[in-house]
Design an enzyme around this catalytic site. Structure first.
Site, PDB file in Angstrom:
ATOM      1  N   LYS A 100      26.698  -6.435  17.650  1.00 38.08           N
ATOM      2  CA  LYS A 100      25.444  -7.047  18.097  1.00 38.08           C
ATOM      3  C   LYS A 100      24.528  -7.158  16.895  1.00 38.08           C
ATOM      4  CE  LYS A 100      23.842  -8.561  21.994  1.00 38.08           C
ATOM      5  NZ  LYS A 100      24.590  -9.002  23.198  1.00 38.08           N
ATOM      6  N   ASP A 114      22.075 -14.584  22.299  1.00 37.63           N
ATOM      7  CA  ASP A 114      21.651 -13.565  23.275  1.00 37.63           C
ATOM      8  C   ASP A 114      20.185 -13.926  23.568  1.00 37.63           C
ATOM      9  OD1 ASP A 114      22.582 -10.790  24.454  1.00 37.63           O
ATOM     10  OD2 ASP A 114      20.544 -10.432  23.790  1.00 37.63           O
ATOM     11  N   VAL A 146      20.925 -17.342  31.024  1.00 37.44           N
ATOM     12  CA  VAL A 146      21.764 -16.613  31.980  1.00 37.44           C
ATOM     13  C   VAL A 146      21.289 -16.871  33.412  1.00 37.44           C
ATOM     14  CG1 VAL A 146      22.525 -14.318  32.695  1.00 37.44           C
ATOM     15  CG2 VAL A 146      22.390 -14.876  30.255  1.00 37.44           C
ATOM     16  N   ALA A 147      19.965 -16.796  33.619  1.00 41.57           N
ATOM     17  CA  ALA A 147      19.398 -17.055  34.948  1.00 41.57           C
ATOM     18  C   ALA A 147      19.724 -18.482  35.396  1.00 41.57           C
ATOM     19  CB  ALA A 147      17.884 -16.846  34.918  1.00 41.57           C
ATOM     20  N   TRP A 148      19.660 -19.412  34.460  1.00 39.77           N
ATOM     21  CA  TRP A 148      19.952 -20.828  34.752  1.00 39.77           C
ATOM     22  C   TRP A 148      21.401 -20.998  35.240  1.00 39.77           C
ATOM     23  CZ3 TRP A 148      23.340 -23.613  31.352  1.00 39.77           C
ATOM     24  CH2 TRP A 148      23.477 -24.971  31.664  1.00 39.77           C
ATOM     25  N   GLY A 180      14.158 -13.557  35.513  1.00 42.45           N
ATOM     26  CA  GLY A 180      14.316 -14.353  34.290  1.00 42.45           C
ATOM     27  C   GLY A 180      14.429 -15.833  34.618  1.00 42.45           C
ATOM     28  N   PHE A 181      14.356 -16.670  33.557  1.00 43.13           N
ATOM     29  CA  PHE A 181      14.573 -18.110  33.737  1.00 43.13           C
ATOM     30  C   PHE A 181      15.237 -18.688  32.496  1.00 43.13           C
ATOM     31  CE2 PHE A 181      10.330 -17.450  32.040  1.00 43.13           C
ATOM     32  CZ  PHE A 181      10.268 -18.356  31.003  1.00 43.13           C
ATOM     33  N   GLY A 182      15.911 -17.825  31.720  1.00 40.29           N
ATOM     34  CA  GLY A 182      16.589 -18.265  30.495  1.00 40.29           C
ATOM     35  C   GLY A 182      17.987 -18.760  30.780  1.00 40.29           C
TER      36      GLY A 182
HETATM   37  O1  2IT Z   1      25.753  -9.860  25.791  1.00 41.76           O
HETATM   38  C1  2IT Z   1      26.654 -10.688  25.579  1.00 41.76           C
HETATM   39  O2  2IT Z   1      27.802 -10.517  25.992  1.00 41.76           O
HETATM   40  C2  2IT Z   1      26.313 -11.893  24.838  1.00 41.76           C
HETATM   41  N1  2IT Z   1      25.165 -12.055  24.469  1.00 41.76           N
HETATM   42  C3  2IT Z   1      27.371 -12.893  24.483  1.00 41.76           C
HETATM   43  C4  2IT Z   1      28.075 -12.484  23.243  1.00 41.76           C
HETATM   44  C5  2IT Z   1      29.077 -13.499  22.703  1.00 41.76           C
HETATM   45  O3  2IT Z   1      29.621 -13.196  21.632  1.00 41.76           O
HETATM   46  O4  2IT Z   1      29.310 -14.527  23.312  1.00 41.76           O
END
Ligand code: 2IT
Length: 447
Positions: free
Chosen positions: A124, A164, A240-242, A236-238
């Site tokens: 990360k 992310d 992932v939420a979308w 959220g509305f980013g």
């Molecule tokens: O938390 C996660 O799994 C991500 N942000 C995606 C990481 C990725 O390498 O696609």
């Protein structure tokens, strides 16, 4: 091994690293019993090794804002574990980013990636850069300055970052543009989440949310329930939420809330495709305000400032925003209002007290590292397409994503089924992920 002893040592060594210690504690509690049945793990000190990142790069990022002022941020890449493949995981740009936050995310990523069935290690990275209120030109200059340092730490067979929180396809574009200039290397595989015309996988933007709903379907199916007609609250509305709102709606559920740091939008009749499309505009504006949805769709959404999505009565709660966003108090309120299932989509979205409350009060619960693994899994599929210079259709990617989420659910059931027949998804995900990484470390010797 004894969880308490290891945690005491880590608390002394890393005082104040709250998120990291929380993530480690959750995994160790889950695996302790199984671990102690394997003396070979103990002999190789697997636990002592697996909780430490392989290495952490820290660097200064200096850039110039639109007023001509010099700005300095800190950048990081935490390469956590490479036992089952090259380092893989996203980049987070958020004002609260610290080494503790990235260590927790890298640690979680290691086990999540193991669950995907694909050969990817855990990593990360990110920066304390705050994208809120920044212009497009400022975002570009920051991404370029960040890559100026990061490029030396990464590579398509070594470490493959992605997005992310605060990093989407626009940021990946700027990062990739600069990587090529610096590395003089034109292999698209160094980053995932790219644009679809330059190496990105179809469906990668949707994949985290879609995968989360496929997992939820399997979990509900096992419990004899379905998504159809259920009321879903999303935080959220980013990105992932979308994706989650899109798939939930396609599958016949009704998304009745989305939220932001400013408050919650209640959508009594369920979110519409136009509103889902507008979520993308809200994210691109960098204003970090969900109230705009109610301004744009006054007949459909009512905004309440200062409230969370968990204040709206629902059947299923899907945290899709940030770690520790759902407290024990929220869990109690959800249950009181009729909620009977929570699938964590954000990484460590629920506080330990909330998970404990759900598990002891008949609320089905599954953890982020299983539920949200479809995102990184599709990154893995993007890497495969890049390495073989091909591009799969949406149907192909979707069916592979489906298969992977089904397999993750099966692993949770296999390792998490309790004597009374119920499934402890936290235990199941942690044990399945851990066993795979630990076994690989064992086979590769003391390194
Ligand atoms: O938390 C996660 O799994 C991500 N942000 C995606 C990481 C990725 O390498 O696609």
């Amino acid at each position: 091994m004894k969880t308490n002893e290891i945690m005491s040592r880590l608390q002394v060594k890393y005082p104040g690293e709250k998120e990291y210690l929380q993530a480690v504690q959750e995994v160790l509690e889950s695996i302790e019993e199984v671990y102690n049945r394997h003396p070979e793990f103990e002999a190789a000190k697997i636990v002592e090794r697996i909780v430490e990142p392989d290495r952490i790069f820290t660097f200064r990022v200096t850039w110039i804002d639109d007023r001509g002022e010099v700005q300095t941020n800190t950048g990081y890449r935490v390469q956590f574990n490479s036992a089952i493949g090259p380092y893989k995981g996203g980049l987070r740009f958020h004002r609260a980013v610290t080494p503790s936050m990235l260590k927790f995310l890298g640690f979680e990523q290691t086990f999540k990636n193991a669950l995907t069935t694909l050969p990817m290690g855990g990593a990360k990275g990110g920066s304390d850069f705050n994208p809120v209120g920044k212009s497009d030109a400022e975002i570009m200059r920051f991404c370029q300055a960040f890559m100026w340092e990061l490029w030396q730490c990464i590579g398509p067979d070594q470490d493959i970052p992605a997005g992310d929180v605060g990093v989407g396809s626009r940021e990946i574009g700027y990062l990739y543009g600069m990587y090529k200039k610096l590395a003089r290397e034109y292999n698209t595989g160094v980053l995932t989440g790219k644009g679809s015309t330059w190496g990105g996988s179809i469906l990668r933007p949707e994949a985290t949310g879609f995968g989360a709903l496929y997992f939820t379907q399997h979990l509900l199916d096992k419990a004899g329930k379905t998504l159809v007609g259920k009321k879903i609250a999303i935080s959220g509305f980013g990105n992932v939420a979308w994706g989650a709102a899109t798939k939930a709606t396609q599958l016949g559920a009704k998304v009745i809330a989305i939220s932001g740091p400013d408050g919650v939008c209640h959508i009594p009749d369920g979110i519409t495709p136009e509103m889902i499309a507008y979520m993308l505009e809200m994210r691109a504006s960098n204003s970090d305000r969900v109230a705009d949805m109610a301004t744009r769709f006054p007949d459909k959404a009512q905004f309440t400032p200062g409230k969370k999505a968990w204040s709206i009565p629902c059947d299923i709660a899907l945290p899709c925003a940030f770690q520790n966003e759902l407290s024990e108090e929220d869990a109690v309120e959800l249950k009181k209002n009729g909620c009977w299932c929570c699938c964590e989509v954000s990484n460590m979205g629920c506080q330990p007290g909330a998970i404990h409350y759900f598990q002891h009060n008949g609320v089905l619960f599954a953890p982020g590292k299983a539920v949200n693994a479809g995102g990184v899994a599709t990154s893995g599929l993007e890497m495969t397409q890049n390495a073989s210079h091909i591009s799969w259709s949406a149907e192909e990617v979707d069916s592979k994503l489906h298969y992977i989420m089904k397999s993750i659910h099966e692993q949770c059931v296999r390792f998490g089924t309790q004597p009374d027949g119920t499934v402890d998804y936290v235990k199941g995900a942690n044990i399945a992920g851990f066993m795979k990484v630990a076994q690989a470390m064992l086979e590769q010797g003391i390194v």
